[in-house]
Design a protein around this motif. Sequence first.
Motif, PDB file in Angstrom:
ATOM      1  N   ASP A 186      -9.448   0.848  15.789  1.00  0.00           N
ATOM      2  CA  ASP A 186      -8.512  -0.179  16.253  1.00  0.00           C
ATOM      3  C   ASP A 186      -8.905  -1.563  15.752  1.00  0.00           C
ATOM      4  OD1 ASP A 186      -6.179  -0.948  17.523  1.00  0.00           O
ATOM      5  OD2 ASP A 186      -7.185  -1.411  19.412  1.00  0.00           O
ATOM      6  N   LYS A 187      -9.411  -1.618  14.521  1.00  0.00           N
ATOM      7  CA  LYS A 187      -9.735  -2.880  13.869  1.00  0.00           C
ATOM      8  C   LYS A 187      -8.769  -3.085  12.707  1.00  0.00           C
ATOM      9  CE  LYS A 187     -14.728  -2.533  14.811  1.00  0.00           C
ATOM     10  NZ  LYS A 187     -14.926  -3.768  15.586  1.00  0.00           N
ATOM     11  N   GLN A 188      -8.551  -4.335  12.335  1.00  0.00           N
ATOM     12  CA  GLN A 188      -7.696  -4.633  11.202  1.00  0.00           C
ATOM     13  C   GLN A 188      -8.521  -4.570   9.919  1.00  0.00           C
ATOM     14  OE1 GLN A 188      -4.388  -5.011  10.978  1.00  0.00           O
ATOM     15  NE2 GLN A 188      -4.680  -5.145   8.764  1.00  0.00           N
ATOM     16  N   PRO A 189      -8.224  -3.639   9.011  1.00  0.00           N
ATOM     17  CA  PRO A 189      -8.996  -3.562   7.761  1.00  0.00           C
ATOM     18  C   PRO A 189      -8.823  -4.823   6.920  1.00  0.00           C
ATOM     19  CG  PRO A 189      -7.707  -1.557   8.123  1.00  0.00           C
ATOM     20  CD  PRO A 189      -7.218  -2.574   9.113  1.00  0.00           C
ATOM     21  N   LYS A 190      -9.910  -5.240   6.254  1.00  0.00           N
ATOM     22  CA  LYS A 190      -9.809  -6.381   5.346  1.00  0.00           C
ATOM     23  C   LYS A 190      -8.982  -6.020   4.122  1.00  0.00           C
ATOM     24  CE  LYS A 190     -14.128  -8.644   6.684  1.00  0.00           C
ATOM     25  NZ  LYS A 190     -15.456  -9.137   6.226  1.00  0.00           N
ATOM     26  N   ASP A 191      -9.093  -4.773   3.700  1.00  0.00           N
ATOM     27  CA  ASP A 191      -8.306  -4.299   2.564  1.00  0.00           C
ATOM     28  C   ASP A 191      -8.196  -2.781   2.649  1.00  0.00           C
ATOM     29  OD1 ASP A 191     -10.828  -3.326   1.628  1.00  0.00           O
ATOM     30  OD2 ASP A 191     -11.198  -5.272   0.700  1.00  0.00           O
ATOM     31  N   PHE A 192      -7.355  -2.230   1.785  1.00  0.00           N
ATOM     32  CA  PHE A 192      -7.156  -0.785   1.733  1.00  0.00           C
ATOM     33  C   PHE A 192      -7.494  -0.303   0.328  1.00  0.00           C
ATOM     34  CE2 PHE A 192      -4.513  -2.029   5.281  1.00  0.00           C
ATOM     35  CZ  PHE A 192      -4.649  -0.986   6.188  1.00  0.00           C
ATOM     36  N   ASP A 193      -8.400   0.667   0.247  1.00  0.00           N
ATOM     37  CA  ASP A 193      -8.736   1.288  -1.030  1.00  0.00           C
ATOM     38  C   ASP A 193      -8.054   2.648  -1.104  1.00  0.00           C
ATOM     39  OD1 ASP A 193     -10.363  -0.860  -1.657  1.00  0.00           O
ATOM     40  OD2 ASP A 193     -12.142   0.067  -0.783  1.00  0.00           O
ATOM     41  N   LEU A 194      -7.566   2.976  -2.297  1.00  0.00           N
ATOM     42  CA  LEU A 194      -6.861   4.233  -2.503  1.00  0.00           C
ATOM     43  C   LEU A 194      -7.614   5.088  -3.509  1.00  0.00           C
ATOM     44  CD1 LEU A 194      -3.194   2.869  -2.848  1.00  0.00           C
ATOM     45  CD2 LEU A 194      -4.535   3.264  -0.772  1.00  0.00           C
ATOM     46  N   VAL A 235       0.841  -1.198   0.000  1.00  0.00           N
ATOM     47  CA  VAL A 235       0.000   0.000   0.000  1.00  0.00           C
ATOM     48  C   VAL A 235       0.878   1.251   0.000  1.00  0.00           C
ATOM     49  CG1 VAL A 235      -1.659   1.349   1.350  1.00  0.00           C
ATOM     50  CG2 VAL A 235      -1.961  -1.124   1.110  1.00  0.00           C
ATOM     51  N   VAL A 236       1.899   1.250   0.854  1.00  0.00           N
ATOM     52  CA  VAL A 236       2.814   2.396   0.923  1.00  0.00           C
ATOM     53  C   VAL A 236       3.545   2.572  -0.403  1.00  0.00           C
ATOM     54  CG1 VAL A 236       4.857   3.324   2.083  1.00  0.00           C
ATOM     55  CG2 VAL A 236       3.080   2.162   3.419  1.00  0.00           C
ATOM     56  N   TRP A 237       3.936   1.460  -1.028  1.00  0.00           N
ATOM     57  CA  TRP A 237       4.646   1.535  -2.309  1.00  0.00           C
ATOM     58  C   TRP A 237       3.776   2.188  -3.385  1.00  0.00           C
ATOM     59  CZ3 TRP A 237       3.809  -1.139  -7.056  1.00  0.00           C
ATOM     60  CH2 TRP A 237       4.841  -0.993  -7.988  1.00  0.00           C
ATOM     61  N   VAL A 238       2.500   1.803  -3.459  1.00  0.00           N
ATOM     62  CA  VAL A 238       1.593   2.394  -4.450  1.00  0.00           C
ATOM     63  C   VAL A 238       1.397   3.880  -4.169  1.00  0.00           C
ATOM     64  CG1 VAL A 238      -0.763   2.389  -5.349  1.00  0.00           C
ATOM     65  CG2 VAL A 238       0.405   0.220  -4.931  1.00  0.00           C
ATOM     66  N   LEU A 239       1.179   4.233  -2.904  1.00  0.00           N
ATOM     67  CA  LEU A 239       0.996   5.642  -2.548  1.00  0.00           C
ATOM     68  C   LEU A 239       2.227   6.470  -2.916  1.00  0.00           C
ATOM     69  CD1 LEU A 239      -0.677   5.191   0.963  1.00  0.00           C
ATOM     70  CD2 LEU A 239      -1.775   6.188  -1.048  1.00  0.00           C
ATOM     71  N   ASN A 240       3.407   5.948  -2.592  1.00  0.00           N
ATOM     72  CA  ASN A 240       4.639   6.688  -2.882  1.00  0.00           C
ATOM     73  C   ASN A 240       4.854   6.859  -4.383  1.00  0.00           C
ATOM     74  OD1 ASN A 240       5.409   7.150  -0.230  1.00  0.00           O
ATOM     75  ND2 ASN A 240       6.571   5.238  -0.074  1.00  0.00           N
ATOM     76  N   ARG A 241       4.550   5.832  -5.145  1.00  0.00           N
ATOM     77  CA  ARG A 241       4.752   5.917  -6.596  1.00  0.00           C
ATOM     78  C   ARG A 241       3.831   6.974  -7.212  1.00  0.00           C
ATOM     79  NH1 ARG A 241       7.656   2.785  -9.925  1.00  0.00           N
ATOM     80  NH2 ARG A 241       7.053   2.618 -12.128  1.00  0.00           N
ATOM     81  N   LEU A 242       2.591   7.024  -6.748  1.00  0.00           N
ATOM     82  CA  LEU A 242       1.669   8.057  -7.231  1.00  0.00           C
ATOM     83  C   LEU A 242       2.142   9.446  -6.810  1.00  0.00           C
ATOM     84  CD1 LEU A 242      -1.697   6.228  -6.471  1.00  0.00           C
ATOM     85  CD2 LEU A 242      -0.951   6.967  -8.741  1.00  0.00           C
TER      86      LEU A 242
END
Length: 431
Positions: free
Chosen positions: A66-74, A39-46
């Motif tokens: 304080d829950k673990q997300p199932k996924d991250f949308d950007l 996720v960080v890699w995609v954000l940094n590249r953009l």
Amino acid sequence: MKLQTHRPGSKQRRLSNQEPFILEPEEHPICNEVLPLDVVWVLNRLRHAGYLAYIVGGGVRDLLLDKQPKDFDLSTNATPSQIRHLFFNCRIIGRRFKIVHIYFRDGHVIEVTTFRKLVKQKSLRTPLKDDNQFGSPSDDAWRRDLTINGLFYDHATGKIIDYTGGIEDLDDNIARIIGEPNMRFQEDPVRMIRVIRHASRLKFSIEEQTWDAICRNASKLQQCSEPRVLEEFLKELRGGHIRHSMKLFKESGLLKSFSKRLYQWQETHRKPQTKSFYRRFGSLVKPEWGTTSAMGHNLLALDKWTAQELPLSDGLRLAALFSPIAWSHVLKHGKPGVRAAQLWHKAVLNAVIPIAQDLNLKAAQKEKLVQIFQAYWRLHLLPQQKSLHTPLSKNPYTKEAALLLFLETNVRKYPCPEWLKDALPTSLHDL
């Protein structure tokens, strides 16, 4: 932790497009260290290519809770074609609204969307042909469904950006539609289901005006496309909170829009049949198996098993919902002289399948439901008819039928019979 949200003007921001409310890094618990590396890699590249890029929606909400997300949308201001030029491991999907999926070797997929504006539909039954009207971060926040899903996290600065009052509603445990509730539900009635889903999942209360608008507009759900409504209903069954959702569906009137027959059954089967011949139908069945209380028990068991991440098919989930309806028909019409197998077959065809048709189940889904119920019925008769053992062992639906029967006995704290254990996967014996 309690977020520092109560600043002047925050409540008015829910109804007018003002400057966003900003939470500084020291005012919230999210830090970049908890973000997956891809996720960080995609954000940094953009970012390095000169585009805005934020984590949006449920991922931000869950981290704040304080829950673990199932996924991250950007979300980004880069268009789908611009995103594709940056990532060789991506694919553009969708016709109505183009979304970019970025694929990784471990099978992880990150969804990236372009900021877009809200586009009004001419007809609820006619899908939009083109929803690719791009906009600003503010436009994108205001087109979302709930305030708690309209939050952006900027990993470059550590700030949370809130255009719609979502931070304050998270603090107060409130599910609130973005904008004027009646107008938003008339634009898309499916949003009413989503409000109830998030309220049930997070154990939030529904904001008063939002709830009143759901009750007022519940009948408009029938104007939506049938496959879309069915998919939303199945999401509820899979979500791990279906018991509470069904309660809210009934109280709001949405259950009538799903199926009037299901609503009427719940209204008329609160008490068990007093004159029944249930002992003819196996050693486990009691009169209360055909009541709304039994349905509530089944849905509670589904929620518990979903929380334990057990692999449950849609067919099994639907069978757990419909089983008390079939039993109510059997217990009502189970007079002496009526063949038990014929009685059960009629119960499925005359009581269950019409409700399945109301929900617009596909033909294959209805056929699977019938097959599960046939195997389920034979399991009930197995102790008295040993000759059923061989056909049941060869039936591909016996496993799901056994899971359904085990679910019903387990939630009622009945001891599991040995003959039922033999039909179950060994991993379930200790549940």
